[in-house]
Design a protein around this motif. Structure first.
Motif, mmCIF file in Angstrom:
data_model
loop_
_atom_site.group_PDB
_atom_site.id
_atom_site.type_symbol
_atom_site.label_atom_id
_atom_site.label_comp_id
_atom_site.label_asym_id
_atom_site.label_seq_id
_atom_site.Cartn_x
_atom_site.Cartn_y
_atom_site.Cartn_z
ATOM 1 N N GLY A 158 12.922 -2.477 -6.354
ATOM 2 C CA GLY A 158 12.726 -1.562 -5.240
ATOM 3 C C GLY A 158 13.980 -1.501 -4.400
ATOM 4 O O GLY A 158 14.746 -2.463 -4.321
ATOM 5 N N VAL A 159 14.194 -0.350 -3.768
ATOM 6 C CA VAL A 159 15.316 -0.167 -2.853
ATOM 7 C C VAL A 159 14.759 0.499 -1.611
ATOM 8 O O VAL A 159 14.002 1.470 -1.698
ATOM 9 C CB VAL A 159 16.421 0.718 -3.476
ATOM 10 N N SER A 160 15.112 -0.037 -0.455
ATOM 11 C CA SER A 160 14.573 0.492 0.793
ATOM 12 C C SER A 160 15.648 0.461 1.872
ATOM 13 O O SER A 160 16.473 -0.447 1.910
ATOM 14 C CB SER A 160 13.379 -0.364 1.236
ATOM 15 N N PHE A 217 9.682 -6.042 -7.038
ATOM 16 C CA PHE A 217 8.253 -5.757 -6.891
ATOM 17 C C PHE A 217 7.486 -6.918 -7.533
ATOM 18 O O PHE A 217 6.923 -6.800 -8.613
ATOM 19 C CB PHE A 217 7.892 -4.440 -7.571
ATOM 20 N N HIS A 218 7.471 -8.047 -6.879
ATOM 21 C CA HIS A 218 6.958 -9.289 -7.455
ATOM 22 C C HIS A 218 5.443 -9.347 -7.592
ATOM 23 O O HIS A 218 4.927 -10.171 -8.346
ATOM 24 C CB HIS A 218 7.452 -10.485 -6.641
ATOM 25 N N LEU A 219 4.709 -8.499 -6.896
ATOM 26 C CA LEU A 219 3.245 -8.530 -6.973
ATOM 27 C C LEU A 219 2.676 -7.538 -7.982
ATOM 28 O O LEU A 219 1.469 -7.503 -8.199
ATOM 29 C CB LEU A 219 2.638 -8.243 -5.592
ATOM 30 N N HIS A 250 10.390 9.696 -9.961
ATOM 31 C CA HIS A 250 9.752 9.224 -8.736
ATOM 32 C C HIS A 250 10.164 7.782 -8.497
ATOM 33 O O HIS A 250 10.934 7.213 -9.257
ATOM 34 C CB HIS A 250 8.225 9.401 -8.758
ATOM 35 N N ARG A 251 9.691 7.174 -7.421
ATOM 36 C CA ARG A 251 10.202 5.880 -6.984
ATOM 37 C C ARG A 251 9.154 4.776 -6.984
ATOM 38 O O ARG A 251 9.267 3.818 -6.242
ATOM 39 C CB ARG A 251 10.765 6.019 -5.564
ATOM 40 N N ASN A 252 8.136 4.886 -7.787
ATOM 41 C CA ASN A 252 7.080 3.873 -7.725
ATOM 42 C C ASN A 252 7.524 2.549 -8.348
ATOM 43 O O ASN A 252 8.617 2.424 -8.896
ATOM 44 C CB ASN A 252 5.773 4.388 -8.339
ATOM 45 N N MET A 253 6.645 1.555 -8.288
ATOM 46 C CA MET A 253 6.991 0.202 -8.737
ATOM 47 C C MET A 253 6.832 -0.014 -10.233
ATOM 48 O O MET A 253 7.221 -1.053 -10.739
ATOM 49 C CB MET A 253 6.166 -0.830 -7.956
ATOM 50 N N ARG A 254 6.277 0.927 -10.945
ATOM 51 C CA ARG A 254 6.026 0.758 -12.379
ATOM 52 C C ARG A 254 7.284 1.088 -13.172
ATOM 53 O O ARG A 254 7.377 2.120 -13.819
ATOM 54 C CB ARG A 254 4.872 1.642 -12.810
ATOM 55 N N THR A 267 0.855 -1.183 0.000
ATOM 56 C CA THR A 267 0.000 0.000 0.000
ATOM 57 C C THR A 267 0.891 1.233 0.000
ATOM 58 O O THR A 267 2.100 1.130 0.212
ATOM 59 C CB THR A 267 -0.934 0.027 1.227
ATOM 60 N N ASP A 268 0.282 2.378 -0.209
ATOM 61 C CA ASP A 268 1.064 3.601 -0.351
ATOM 62 C C ASP A 268 1.611 4.155 0.954
ATOM 63 O O ASP A 268 2.632 4.834 0.941
ATOM 64 C CB ASP A 268 0.212 4.693 -1.021
ATOM 65 N N ASP A 269 0.955 3.918 2.084
ATOM 66 C CA ASP A 269 1.334 4.611 3.317
ATOM 67 C C ASP A 269 1.319 3.696 4.539
ATOM 68 O O ASP A 269 0.955 2.533 4.450
ATOM 69 C CB ASP A 269 0.368 5.782 3.566
ATOM 70 N N PHE A 270 1.698 4.270 5.658
ATOM 71 C CA PHE A 270 1.638 3.654 6.988
ATOM 72 C C PHE A 270 2.560 2.445 7.148
ATOM 73 O O PHE A 270 2.189 1.427 7.700
ATOM 74 C CB PHE A 270 0.191 3.300 7.359
#
Length: 163
Positions: A97-99, A58-60, A87-91, A20-23
């Motif tokens: 992804g890097v975190s 980003f396997h899902l 930007h850093r989205n999955m598309r 999800t985008d947040d939290f």
């Protein structure tokens, strides 16, 4: 260009099950390193670090949902169109992804982490300790919309443990 083959070194266990985008704040999970590929000694010395940098797949993500051009982040009409590298989205072409996350404990090949924004089952492609010296040098700047978009990104979520 020739494709590059990658083999996961680990998988995320636990934490959130849906991206999800947040939290993401307070989300705890385990990065379970593949014991068939790596001996326990592979984690030696990691306990001396507070944070890790994790590269993952980003396997899902729906692979047909690639947006290589410009688009508005989170489709918000109040934010400007930016290109895929703005930007850093999955598309993304390589779904990479890097975190950065906090390392809570090392238990053999299990790395207990917090604030990793990857879900249960995520293939981990690489694990690196965070070196302060590799952080940004000089003044850091970013587009104004980023702070607004990420206001709740690391806020405590409903599934985060209370402290």
């Amino acid at each position: 260009m020739e494709p590059i083959e990658m083999i996961p070194v680990a998988h995320v266990v636990g934490g959130r099950v849906e991206p999800t985008d947040d939290f993401w704040g307070g989300t705890r999970s385990i990065i379970r390193i593949d014991g068939d590929q790596f001996p326990t000694e592979a984690t030696k010395g990691l306990e001396d670090f507070s944070h890790l940098e994790i590269a993952f797949s980003f396997h899902l993500t729906d692979k047909t949902d690639l947006h290589p051009g410009a688009r508005r982040p989170r489709n918000n009409p109040d934010w400007p169109e930016v290109g895929i590298f703005g930007h850093r989205n999955m598309r993304r072409l390589n779904w990479l992804g890097v975190s950065r996350c906090r390392l809570i404990a090392v238990d053999g090949l299990d790395l207990h982490v917090e604030d990793l924004d990857a879900v249960d089952g995520t293939p981990v492609l690489d694990i690196k300790p965070w070196f302060t010296e590799f952080g940004p040098r000089g003044q850091v700047r970013q587009a104004a919309w980023v702070a607004e978009m990420l206001t709740d990104y690391f806020a405590q979520g409903a599934d985060a443990p209370s402290r």
